[in-house]
Enzyme design. Structure first.
Site, PDB file in Angstrom:
ATOM      1  CB  CYS A 145      -0.911  -5.341  -1.052  1.00  0.00           C
ATOM      2  SG  CYS A 145       0.519  -6.421  -1.121  1.00  0.00           S
ATOM      3  CD  GLU A 146      -4.606  -0.546  -2.151  1.00  0.00           C
ATOM      4  OE1 GLU A 146      -5.840  -0.639  -2.260  1.00  0.00           O
ATOM      5  OE2 GLU A 146      -4.036  -0.034  -1.179  1.00  0.00           O
TER       6      GLU A 146
END
Ligand SMILES: *Cc1c(COP(=O)(O)O)cnc(C)c1O
Length: 458
Positions: free
Chosen positions: A373-374
């Site tokens: 989640c980046e």
């Protein structure tokens, strides 16, 4: 050649190398019509199937071949240079063992790396300890083990080491790492030899500090060390740095001090995309031309050049997420927690499907990303690759250096498995980390209480 419109010329220059070009430059990799992509003699599809993905694969035969090329270039240039492999690039015990069996010593930058190198069977006298922040405890460990050399990076470090060595009744053989203030012409995050970088002793202070070292108890000054950065493609920056060191050696000798040794560092680059690979011959030539005639013992500290091309990361497509008219996002089961280089340095790595059928498919634009989640979790952006479908496996090339060693478990993703290939043989050299290992060493203090609160007010 007829003039081409500027835009066309630009496209030609900027176009990514195609798969055939990538493979032609990597003799350890070959696409077989039946077995798919072979690494040395092993079909990578077998490994992906048996160990699962993601998995790092290192080629022992490739490592040996590269070590021999480098050693041969040093010999041909008339340099009896010792090769201290910079183990931070890939510190797996099996990699260390393969290189040590070829004659390599080690360059280490922490007490942990020192213990790793010793655990792999590298004799302490063949180990050099570099790094800007050695602690007193690490210095004691190094001296207790009988380390070959400590490369010191400051006056403060020199004073501390002298006190420690004296108290232990030991003699610390040291080199002073000098910052020659040259531009390594590389990515700013991997330049280490410019004034203003945190590394090394300012060039102007080095001669005086060497004289001081010679007078300090517990210290045996051997000479100087220099390491100007990483992924350096041309010999010019090396030559500029070594010329500065040669001048320093002359000056220090004139003032009556013996200088026996120069450690020329690492930094030789490899070809990830289409940049020229750093040439061992040109590197050896730069050393010979500047430091060769001075009666010095010489050493080098290569990392990336030895191990980078000797490894690949195998990963599978989880799903292909369409994005309207834009290139689709090919979501892989490896991510920035496995291979950080694309996120950290915008590094480019070649991508080749493992199956010959996949590799032969029609090419289309795509972004390869991980599940983390980046937004920065991309492994390959704006590529033109054969159409990849769910479950397809690919190799990310040249991940042997600064790959597995930089992995984290971010997003509770266990460390990937590791495999060693050697000709036709292969073995798992580190199993995939079990997910329970991620929290095995964690504890919750008693006073925190249970997860489910006592039933609400009664
Ligand atoms: C990292 C490092 C190396 C190796 O650099 P490569 O670019 O991987 O060859 C050598 N010496 C020192 C002191 C280092 O910090």
């Amino acid at each position: 050649m007829p003039d081409q419109p500027a835009t066309l010329r630009r496209d030609t220059i900027d176009a990514d190398p195609d798969m055939a070009t990538l493979l032609a430059a990597r003799p350890h990799l070959r696409m077989d019509a039946l077995d798919g992509l072979l690494f040395e003699g092993v079909p990578l599809q077998h490994i992906a199937r048996e160990t699962g993905t993601p998995v790092w694969v290192t080629g022992a035969g490739t490592l040996r071949a590269r070590y021999r090329r480098l050693a041969e270039a040093m010999r041909e240039a008339g340099l009896g240079a010792r090769i201290h492999y910079a183990i931070k690039a890939n510190d797996h015990l099996a990699v260390l063992r393969v290189l040590a069996a070829e004659g390599a010593g080690a360059d280490v930058v922490s007490g942990g790396e020192l213990m790793r190198a010793v655990e792999a069977g590298i004799a302490p006298e063949r180990i050099v300890f570099s790094g800007v922040g050695k602690t007193a405890e690490e210095m004691r460990l190094a001296l207790r083990l009988g380390i070959g050399q400590l490369n010191l990076e400051s006056a403060e470090e020199l004073s501390l080491l002298s006190g420690i060595a004296e108290a232990m009744g030991a003699e610390a053989r040291v080199a002073l790492r000098v910052n020659p203030d040259v531009d390594a012409l590389t990515h700013a995050k991997i330049s280490t030899g410019k004034a203003g970088d945190k590394f090394g002793i300012a060039y102007a202070d080095a001669a005086a500090l060497y004289a001081r070292a010679a007078a300090l108890p517990g210290i045996v000054p051997l000479g100087f060390a220099v390491h100007i950065g990483s992924q350096i493609a041309t010999p010019a920056p090396f030559r500029a740095a070594f010329e500065r060191i040669a001048a320093l050696v002359a000056r220090v000798r004139e003032s009556g001090h013996a200088v026996r040794m120069v450690d020329c560092g690492g930094g030789l680059g490899i070809s990830y995309r289409d940049e020229a690979e750093g040439s061992p011959r040109a590197f050896a030539g730069a050393i010979a031309a500047t430091l060769g005639g001075l009666g010095l013992d010489l050493a080098i500290e290569p990392g990336r050049w030895l191990v980078g091309p000797s490894g690949v990361l195998l990963t599978r497509v989880i799903r292909v997420k369409q994005d309207g008219g834009a290139p689709p996002f090919v979501v892989l089961d490896s991510a920035m927690n496995d291979l950080l280089r694309p996120s950290l340095y915008e590094a480019w790595h070649g991508v080749v499907p493992l199956s010959a059928a996949d590799a032969a498919g029609p090419a289309a634009p795509a972004h390869l990303v991980g599940p983390v989640c980046e937004t920065g979790d991309t492994l390959a952006r704006h590529r033109t690759l054969p159409l990849l479908t769910d479950g397809a496996a690919v190799a990310i090339l040249d991940t042997g250096a600064y790959g597995a060693v930089m992995s984290s478990t971010y997003n509770a993703r266990p460390l990937a498995a590791q495999v060693l290939v050697d000709g036709e043989r292969w073995a798992v050299i580190r199993p995939r980390q079990p997910v329970e290992a991620l929290w095995r060493d964690e504890s919750v203090p008693d006073w925190i209480g249970p997860a489910s609160p006592a039933s609400p007010a009664e």
